[in-house]
Design an enzyme around this catalytic site. Structure first.
Site, PDB file in Angstrom:
ATOM      1  N   HIS A 105     -42.611  19.230   6.041  1.00 15.75           N
ATOM      2  CA  HIS A 105     -43.241  18.228   6.913  1.00 15.75           C
ATOM      3  C   HIS A 105     -42.542  16.874   6.905  1.00 15.75           C
ATOM      4  O   HIS A 105     -42.641  16.122   7.872  1.00 15.75           O
ATOM      5  CB  HIS A 105     -44.697  17.979   6.482  1.00 15.75           C
ATOM      6  CG  HIS A 105     -45.678  18.976   7.007  1.00 15.75           C
ATOM      7  ND1 HIS A 105     -45.634  19.482   8.274  1.00 15.75           N
ATOM      8  CD2 HIS A 105     -46.770  19.545   6.422  1.00 15.75           C
ATOM      9  CE1 HIS A 105     -46.651  20.322   8.458  1.00 15.75           C
ATOM     10  NE2 HIS A 105     -47.347  20.387   7.344  1.00 15.75           N
ATOM     11  N   HIS A 133     -44.044  24.572   2.385  1.00 14.19           N
ATOM     12  CA  HIS A 133     -44.709  24.131   3.624  1.00 14.19           C
ATOM     13  C   HIS A 133     -44.760  22.600   3.674  1.00 14.19           C
ATOM     14  O   HIS A 133     -44.367  21.988   4.675  1.00 14.19           O
ATOM     15  CB  HIS A 133     -46.125  24.738   3.639  1.00 14.19           C
ATOM     16  CG  HIS A 133     -47.034  24.254   4.729  1.00 14.19           C
ATOM     17  ND1 HIS A 133     -47.640  25.119   5.618  1.00 14.19           N
ATOM     18  CD2 HIS A 133     -47.486  23.010   5.051  1.00 14.19           C
ATOM     19  CE1 HIS A 133     -48.390  24.421   6.455  1.00 14.19           C
ATOM     20  NE2 HIS A 133     -48.327  23.140   6.123  1.00 14.19           N
ATOM     21  N   GLU A 134     -45.237  22.001   2.590  1.00 12.21           N
ATOM     22  CA  GLU A 134     -45.391  20.540   2.571  1.00 12.21           C
ATOM     23  C   GLU A 134     -44.033  19.841   2.638  1.00 12.21           C
ATOM     24  O   GLU A 134     -43.881  18.834   3.329  1.00 12.21           O
ATOM     25  CB  GLU A 134     -46.151  20.094   1.319  1.00 12.21           C
ATOM     26  CG  GLU A 134     -47.578  20.622   1.255  1.00 12.21           C
ATOM     27  CD  GLU A 134     -48.415  20.297   2.482  1.00 12.21           C
ATOM     28  OE1 GLU A 134     -48.171  19.251   3.108  1.00 12.21           O
ATOM     29  OE2 GLU A 134     -49.292  21.096   2.827  1.00 12.21           O
ATOM     30  N   ASP A 175     -47.998  21.239  12.308  1.00 12.41           N
ATOM     31  CA  ASP A 175     -48.904  22.370  12.064  1.00 12.41           C
ATOM     32  C   ASP A 175     -49.461  22.841  13.405  1.00 12.41           C
ATOM     33  O   ASP A 175     -50.467  22.321  13.876  1.00 12.41           O
ATOM     34  CB  ASP A 175     -50.064  21.952  11.142  1.00 12.41           C
ATOM     35  CG  ASP A 175     -49.602  21.738   9.716  1.00 12.41           C
ATOM     36  OD1 ASP A 175     -48.831  22.577   9.206  1.00 12.41           O
ATOM     37  OD2 ASP A 175     -50.000  20.736   9.106  1.00 12.41           O
TER      38      ASP A 175
HETATM   39 ZN   LIG Z   1     -49.016  21.439   7.143  1.00 15.81          ZN
END
Ligand SMILES: [Zn+2]
Length: 361
Positions: free
Chosen positions: A315, A311-312, A324
């Site tokens: 980004h 997830h990170e 998000d």
């Molecule tokens: Zn996030």
């Protein structure tokens, strides 16, 4: 699109405009942004007062992290300089699905005002006329009906003149940095990926090494899936109806995420004591800050350590430049149905696709 990600507020705004029409205050919420000063010099911080008012005759519950009431760690503003979108420099945080205690009660007729220092959050180094508005949208924005339809809070634009460090018309440093990183990514150096630590105990270092390996496995598996032909139910569940532009975006995203895990110098920082999972600064690859929820998460599976790192990683603007829009499996699955254009730029959607729990084909 060479600046993929940096303009997430502008692109998100366009996608949101398509998604939810022009309803600025669907729940009877009004937002105003008032600058402290209208002309600023190089040494001045750009400070605005943000006031949120409940104009309806019923109580409203607003998701705290979509308000500036407890600090800003999401791109809650739309900032333009001479009409051009301005890069967001702040953090993006991985949180769990919101609980009622994550909502701020605004009684009928009540207002709440806070000051926000914007020059630390947006690149305002270039001289020009800045148009600043509040603009955030999420299916979780209001407690009432959260997780379903997209709701938006937005203000009119306020204008300030900034005499910046750089002349009018110059390219902001964040954009130059991203262009340089993209060139480096296109000409990979022979050095393999590496992992370093900041503020981590030896036990934490062992756990993070396992988590990074789990994240790489998920990214490798996801990349292979996206490269193997027609997307199936696993794709549809998290990214919605297939459309060639969106499928290609997801495919490119996972190729970049896998490449980052395998070939880039990753730093994990264990100093964060917040209750959420983790955060990053999208303009600062490849440092990932892990927080309390990360340590209690399983290694693999839903909302796991490996998935949090994936997830990170998604980004970083030089990787996939995700945002998000919705947190948690239920909201992410709903986003795929109601708004696939946002699902393909939503970090949790990539995480759940990568974790693939329960497994879909
Ligand atoms: Zn996030």
């Amino acid at each position: 699109m060479s600046l993929n990600g940096l303009w997430k507020t502008a692109l998100g705004a366009a996608a949101l405009a398509m998604a939810c029409g022009a309803s600025a205050a669907p729940k009877g919420i009004a937002v105003s942004v008032v600058p402290e000063k209208h002309a600023l010099g190089q040494e001045d911080d750009v400070v605005v007062s943000v006031t949120v008012t409940n104009t309806s005759d019923s109580p409203q519950y607003l998701l705290k992290w979509r308000t500036p009431f407890e600090g800003v760690d999401a791109p809650l503003f739309d900032v333009k300089r001479d009409g051009e979108p301005v890069p967001y420099l702040g953090a993006l945080v991985k949180r769990g699905a919101p609980k009622q205690s994550d909502y701020f009660l605004l009684k009928p007729g009540a207002s709440h005002t806070v000051k926000v220092e914007l020059s630390a959050l947006y690149d305002m180094s270039v001289t020009g006329d800045y148009q600043i508005s509040y603009k955030t949208a999420s299916p979780d924005l209001f407690w009432n009906g959260h997780g379903k339809d997209m709701s938006e809070m937005a203000s009119e634009a306020a204008t300030v003149w900034v005499d910046g460090r750089l002349p009018r018309g110059a390219t902001p440093q964040a954009v130059l940095d991203l262009e340089a990183m993209k060139r480096d990514a296109a000409n990979p150096s022979p050095s393999a990926g590496s992992l370093s630590f900041s503020k981590c105990t030896t036990t934490q270092q062992t756990t993070i090494t396992q988590a990074l390996s789990a994240g790489l496995n998920m990214a490798t598996n996801s990349d292979a899936y996206m490269s193997s032909g027609a997307p199936g139910p696993r794709y549809t569940k998290w990214f919605g109806a297939t459309d060639s532009a969106r499928v290609n975006r997801v495919k490119a995203n996972f190729a970049a995420i896998k490449d980052a895990f395998a070939n880039k110098p990753v730093t994990v920082d264990c100093g964060c004591k917040k209750t959420y999972y983790a955060y990053v600064y999208p303009t600062q690859p490849y440092t990932i800050y892990v927080c309390k929820a990360f340590w209690s998460a399983p290694l693999t599976g839903t909302d796991s350590k490996g998935g949090t790192l994936l997830h990170e990683m998604s980004h970083f603007n030089v990787v996939a430049g995700t945002d998000d829009h919705a947190y948690g499996q239920a909201a992410a699955a709903n986003l795929a149905i109601t708004n696939p254009a946002l699902a393909v730029e939503n970090a949790d959607s990539h995480e759940y696709f990568g974790e693939n729990t329960p497994a879909l084909q």
